[in-house]
Each structure stands twice: as C-alpha cells, then as structure tokens.
Design a protein around this motif. Structure first.
Motif, PDB file in Angstrom:
ATOM      1  N   GLY A 117      85.411   0.716 -40.927  1.00 37.19           N
ATOM      2  CA  GLY A 117      84.432   0.776 -39.865  1.00 37.19           C
ATOM      3  C   GLY A 117      84.762  -0.192 -38.752  1.00 37.19           C
ATOM      4  N   ASP A 118      84.150   0.012 -37.592  1.00 37.10           N
ATOM      5  CA  ASP A 118      84.349  -0.890 -36.460  1.00 37.10           C
ATOM      6  C   ASP A 118      83.837  -2.275 -36.828  1.00 37.10           C
ATOM      7  N   GLY A 119      84.480  -3.297 -36.282  1.00 40.63           N
ATOM      8  CA  GLY A 119      84.018  -4.659 -36.499  1.00 40.63           C
ATOM      9  C   GLY A 119      84.640  -5.350 -37.690  1.00 40.63           C
ATOM     10  N   ALA A 120      85.532  -4.691 -38.420  1.00 43.07           N
ATOM     11  CA  ALA A 120      86.192  -5.346 -39.542  1.00 43.07           C
ATOM     12  C   ALA A 120      87.011  -6.525 -39.036  1.00 43.07           C
ATOM     13  N   ARG A 121      86.916  -7.661 -39.712  1.00 45.33           N
ATOM     14  CA  ARG A 121      87.600  -8.867 -39.245  1.00 45.33           C
ATOM     15  C   ARG A 121      89.108  -8.724 -39.365  1.00 45.33           C
ATOM     16  N   TYR A 122      89.806  -9.196 -38.346  1.00 41.94           N
ATOM     17  CA  TYR A 122      91.266  -9.179 -38.359  1.00 41.94           C
ATOM     18  C   TYR A 122      91.777 -10.429 -39.077  1.00 41.94           C
ATOM     19  N   ILE A 123      92.690 -10.236 -40.029  1.00 43.54           N
ATOM     20  CA  ILE A 123      93.356 -11.349 -40.715  1.00 43.54           C
ATOM     21  C   ILE A 123      94.839 -11.258 -40.377  1.00 43.54           C
ATOM     22  N   GLY A 124      95.316 -12.244 -39.633  1.00 43.31           N
ATOM     23  CA  GLY A 124      96.697 -12.220 -39.175  1.00 43.31           C
ATOM     24  C   GLY A 124      97.661 -12.847 -40.157  1.00 43.31           C
ATOM     25  N   VAL A 125      98.920 -12.833 -39.776  1.00 46.28           N
ATOM     26  CA  VAL A 125      99.983 -13.336 -40.638  1.00 46.28           C
ATOM     27  C   VAL A 125      99.781 -14.807 -40.977  1.00 46.28           C
ATOM     28  N   ALA A 126      99.395 -15.619 -39.989  1.00 47.54           N
ATOM     29  CA  ALA A 126      99.235 -17.054 -40.239  1.00 47.54           C
ATOM     30  C   ALA A 126      98.187 -17.310 -41.321  1.00 47.54           C
ATOM     31  N   GLU A 127      97.079 -16.585 -41.260  1.00 44.88           N
ATOM     32  CA  GLU A 127      96.050 -16.800 -42.279  1.00 44.88           C
ATOM     33  C   GLU A 127      96.484 -16.258 -43.640  1.00 44.88           C
ATOM     34  N   ARG A 128      97.202 -15.158 -43.647  1.00 43.06           N
ATOM     35  CA  ARG A 128      97.683 -14.638 -44.933  1.00 43.06           C
ATOM     36  C   ARG A 128      98.616 -15.640 -45.600  1.00 43.06           C
ATOM     37  N   ARG A 129      99.463 -16.278 -44.796  1.00 41.26           N
ATOM     38  CA  ARG A 129     100.357 -17.292 -45.354  1.00 41.26           C
ATOM     39  C   ARG A 129      99.580 -18.525 -45.831  1.00 41.26           C
ATOM     40  N   ALA A 130      98.504 -18.858 -45.123  1.00 39.60           N
ATOM     41  CA  ALA A 130      97.670 -19.982 -45.546  1.00 39.60           C
ATOM     42  C   ALA A 130      97.012 -19.694 -46.890  1.00 39.60           C
ATOM     43  N   ARG A 131      96.489 -18.489 -47.040  1.00 40.94           N
ATOM     44  CA  ARG A 131      95.884 -18.098 -48.320  1.00 40.94           C
ATOM     45  C   ARG A 131      96.921 -18.160 -49.444  1.00 40.94           C
ATOM     46  N   LEU A 132      98.108 -17.653 -49.168  1.00 42.16           N
ATOM     47  CA  LEU A 132      99.174 -17.654 -50.169  1.00 42.16           C
ATOM     48  C   LEU A 132      99.504 -19.091 -50.583  1.00 42.16           C
ATOM     49  N   ALA A 133      99.642 -19.981 -49.621  1.00 35.15           N
ATOM     50  CA  ALA A 133     100.021 -21.363 -49.914  1.00 35.15           C
ATOM     51  C   ALA A 133      99.033 -22.038 -50.851  1.00 35.15           C
ATOM     52  N   LEU A 134      97.744 -21.823 -50.606  1.00 35.57           N
ATOM     53  CA  LEU A 134      96.711 -22.509 -51.378  1.00 35.57           C
ATOM     54  C   LEU A 134      96.392 -21.788 -52.677  1.00 35.57           C
ATOM     55  N   ARG A 135      96.222 -20.492 -52.624  1.00 37.83           N
ATOM     56  CA  ARG A 135      95.796 -19.761 -53.813  1.00 37.83           C
ATOM     57  C   ARG A 135      96.918 -19.561 -54.824  1.00 37.83           C
ATOM     58  N   HIS A 136      98.160 -19.572 -54.357  1.00 40.42           N
ATOM     59  CA  HIS A 136      99.287 -19.458 -55.276  1.00 40.42           C
ATOM     60  C   HIS A 136      99.859 -20.819 -55.661  1.00 40.42           C
ATOM     61  N   ARG A 137      99.130 -21.873 -55.328  1.00 43.52           N
ATOM     62  CA  ARG A 137      99.426 -23.232 -55.775  1.00 43.52           C
ATOM     63  C   ARG A 137     100.802 -23.723 -55.312  1.00 43.52           C
ATOM     64  N   LEU A 138     101.187 -23.364 -54.092  1.00 44.49           N
ATOM     65  CA  LEU A 138     102.505 -23.710 -53.600  1.00 44.49           C
ATOM     66  C   LEU A 138     102.507 -24.921 -52.682  1.00 44.49           C
ATOM     67  N   ALA A 139     101.502 -25.086 -51.857  1.00 48.72           N
ATOM     68  CA  ALA A 139     101.398 -26.289 -51.032  1.00 48.72           C
ATOM     69  C   ALA A 139     101.159 -27.488 -51.945  1.00 48.72           C
ATOM     70  N   PRO A 140     101.761 -28.645 -51.675  1.00 46.41           N
ATOM     71  CA  PRO A 140     101.591 -29.812 -52.556  1.00 46.41           C
ATOM     72  C   PRO A 140     100.136 -30.147 -52.867  1.00 46.41           C
ATOM     73  N   GLN A 141      99.251 -30.003 -51.889  1.00 45.63           N
ATOM     74  CA  GLN A 141      97.844 -30.338 -52.121  1.00 45.63           C
ATOM     75  C   GLN A 141      97.161 -29.361 -53.078  1.00 45.63           C
ATOM     76  N   ALA A 142      97.782 -28.195 -53.313  1.00 42.00           N
ATOM     77  CA  ALA A 142      97.161 -27.166 -54.144  1.00 42.00           C
ATOM     78  C   ALA A 142      97.794 -27.044 -55.522  1.00 42.00           C
ATOM     79  N   ARG A 143      98.769 -27.898 -55.838  1.00 41.20           N
ATOM     80  CA  ARG A 143      99.463 -27.756 -57.115  1.00 41.20           C
ATOM     81  C   ARG A 143      98.527 -27.940 -58.295  1.00 41.20           C
ATOM     82  N   ALA A 144      98.920 -27.366 -59.420  1.00 44.46           N
ATOM     83  CA  ALA A 144      98.067 -27.302 -60.613  1.00 44.46           C
ATOM     84  C   ALA A 144      98.427 -28.395 -61.607  1.00 44.46           C
ATOM     85  N   GLY A 145      97.508 -28.623 -62.529  1.00 47.24           N
ATOM     86  CA  GLY A 145      97.738 -29.621 -63.560  1.00 47.24           C
ATOM     87  C   GLY A 145      98.322 -29.067 -64.836  1.00 47.24           C
TER      88      GLY A 145
END
Length: 394
Positions: free
Chosen positions: A2-30
C-alpha cells in the motif's frame, strides 16, 4: 504494497545486519547460544563453519572451541540437524521442533520414498525389511548413546548391505543401507549428528538420537520459523524468504500473514519486517570489520545480495554451485576474501576498494590477528573452495 510504506535503504539494512548478526564490536555475544539465537541457524555442511561463525561474533574469541563444544555435545543447547533446503545446520535446541515441522516433514517423505525406490530398482529387500533394520539401528543407538555408522553396523549387520544406485547412469554408485538410511532418519528428525571423530574441523561424525519434542502443526511451525528469521534478517523480500526456507511461495505468504508482517519499500521492491520493526534503526558507533567463513549464515542469508555484495565480486568469492567462500567485510558489505595458509597465517585481499581505504585495511588486519590467535595450530580448509581462497592459500 500500500501507499505510505516506509522506505528502508541500503545504509539501514547494513546497520541492522551489523547489530542483529552480532558483527559490530558493540554487538558481540557472550556465548555460542547467543550467536545461534541471533542468527536462527548456523550452516553446518562444513563443520568448521559453525565454529568460525561463532568465533567471529564472540566478545571472547578464545572461548570459541570450548564453548561451542559444550553447547553442541555437553549441554546440547545447540543441535546439528537437517533443516531448510535439506541443508545441515546447527540450531538452538528450542527450535528443533519448529524446524522439523516447518521444513523437514515434506523433505523427509520425499527422501524415504526415494530410498525405497532406489532399493527396489536394485533388487534390494522391501520396506518391511528396511523398517526392521531401522528399528534395530535406533535401538542400538539408544544403548550406545552415540555411534558411527560402522559401530552401528556391528550391532545391526544388515546396515552393511550394499545396493547399486542409478545403474547405467553417469553418476552410478554403490550405497550401503547405513549411508542412505541414516540420512533419511536425520531428515525425519529421529537422529542428529553428534561429536565428530577427531577435531572440530572433522567431517567424520557420530550419530545420536534426536532430542524429544512435541509435534507441531506445519503451518504454525512455518509461522514461528519465519518470525524468528525475519526478526534477525528483516527486511527481506518474498524471493529471499522462499529461497531461505525452501518453501512454496504460498507457504511464505501464509506465514507472513499469520505473523502480521509489515510491508516496507526496498530498492528491490516490496520487503517485509516483523510487526513493530518498522521504525528506523541507528547504525553501530563506528565502522567495523569481520572475517566470516565460507557458508556463513550472514553471507548466505538472502537470495538478493546486491545491497551487501557487489555482483562483480561473485565469481571470485563463490564456487560453481553458489556456495560462498571466506569473506572480508567492511562496515556492512563484502569487500574481499581471506584464507589460511599451511603455516597458519591468515591472509586476505580487498577486492572492492570503494570506501575501503587505510582504516579498513587496519581493521581487517586486526581481525586477521584475532582469528589467527584463537585458531592457534588448527588448520582450516573450506569444504567448498573458491577462486580467491585457493589463490590466497597458495
């Protein structure tokens, strides 16, 4: 959409990947369990991938082998079993029933039918005979706890019987009953792969009885699996979801509706996120580097990969069957490949220089030192070798 769906660009997709896939140092797992929960599944076709994928995401990489061994073989909080697309993965134990009902049942029926058909063509015994052998093998496995196919054949000699597969075809071969039956039992969720023979890089393994679980309605299980994966990997397109799960598009759409997934706008078209995940996500505090193994679940997470992997890099980083090799990441995208030489040195090459300058090289070199430190004397050769990996390995 539908109209009005939020656009998610490449930069945000990479940000999600970095944090949710535990790749950025601040997001690493125990722990390895935290890594597996974050990724939903760790590719297990190559046993080393499980450990290398975990090690790249742990705060304390030195604990990789001991911690992953504990999770897989002592606490059994991770289980290596067949899953999506008939591929071996290591899953959180709490997801085994979901994976079995959502992806395993259909494949299992097809695999058993194929085994019976192949045996009949070869003049081998019938289904009743196979059922007797199966029950004896499972009983023996229950007594032994874990066993190789050869050890099971000592308990049930009929497992050694051989039959010709695809007679007269270019790929004709001879299979033992054990080889094919254990594969079928694995897809059916009756057995799982246990501790390997030798080190953690070994492809020779023992079998164990699968953990008990409740049988779930397939449609409920599909919705639950998709909810887990979309939480980790959203936004994703229908094509991504169909590819990752191996389901029909009708199953994907039914599961999306069941979890109330929200449509968003991507460069590729319509994508989906779980309900409540539409708001913008801020990226990591600083750029990050990672060395991920062949078949890593992040590199293999989506069918559409242009937002994190330039198409011109694929010939160097993938084999002819579409398996990704070891990859070098810089700030959310693949920029090169790496390998381990016979003397243990970790070597790497940046293939995509756009935005990967001296800071990237310094960060990648640090990750190579980190990887070499915890690998120690272990030598790892990917099961599926790619052009750049073979060249770098020398």
């Amino acid at each position: 959409m539908g109209d009005g769906a939020r656009y998610i660009g490449v930069a945000e997709r990479r940000a999600r990947l970095a944090l949710r896939h535990r790749l950025a140092p601040q997001a690493r797992a125990g722990t390895p369990e935290e890594v597996a929960d974050a990724l939903v599944a760790l590719h297990g076709s190559d046993p080393a991938t499980v450990y290398l994928a975990v090690g790249a995401r742990l705060t304390d990489a030195a604990s990789t082998v001991a911690g992953t061994d504990r999770a897989l073989y002592e606490d059994r909080t991770l289980v290596r079993m067949h899953g999506m697309r008939h591929t071996v993965f290591a899953f959180p134990t709490g997801l085994t029933a979901v994976v079995h009902a959502s992806t395993g049942l259909t494949v299992a029926a097809r695999e058993r039918a194929a085994l019976l058909k192949d045996m009949a063509k070869a003049g081998a015994p019938d289904a009743a005979w196979l059922k007797e052998v199966e029950e004896a093998a499972l009983s023996a496995l229950g007594r032994l706890g874990q066993a190789t196919a050869a050890e099971l054949a000592q308990e049930e000699p009929r497992l050694r019987e051989r039959f010709v597969y695809a007679a007269g075809k270019p790929y004709e071969g001879v299979h033992t009953v054990a080889t094919r039956l254990l594969r079928v039992l694995g897809v059916e969720g009756k057995v799982v792969r246990g501790r390997p023979l030798g080190s953690w890089t070994s492809n020779q393994f023992r079998w164990a009885l699968a953990p008990e679980h409740h049988e779930l309605p397939p449609s409920d299980a599909q919705a639950e699996l998709l909810r887990h994966w979309l939480t980790a990997c959203g936004p994703a397109t229908e094509a991504d979801l169909k590819w990752w799960t191996g389901w029909r598009v009708t199953d994907v759409r039914r599961a999306l509706a069941a979890i109330g997934a929200r449509a968003v706008s991507l460069d590729e078209g319509t994508g989906y996120v779980v309900e409540g995940d539409v708001d913008p996500v801020a990226g990591p505090r600083e750029p990050w580097a990672a060395l991920l193994p062949g078949l890593d679940p992040t590199a293999m997470g989506w069918q559409g990969r242009d937002w994190y992997l330039a198409p011109e890099l694929r010939p160097a980083l993938f084999d002819y069957s579409g398996n990704v090799g070891p990859t070098v990441w810089w700030d959310g995208r693949v920029v090169g490949g790496w390998a381990q030489r016979p003397d243990g040195e970790i070597v790497w090459r940046i293939l995509d220089r756009a935005g990967a300058g001296r800071d990237a090289e310094t960060a990648v070199a640090a990750q190579a030192e980190r990887l070499a430190a915890w690998l120690g004397s272990t030598r790892v050769t990917p099961r599926f070798r790619t052009p750049v990996e073979k060249e770098l390995a020398g």
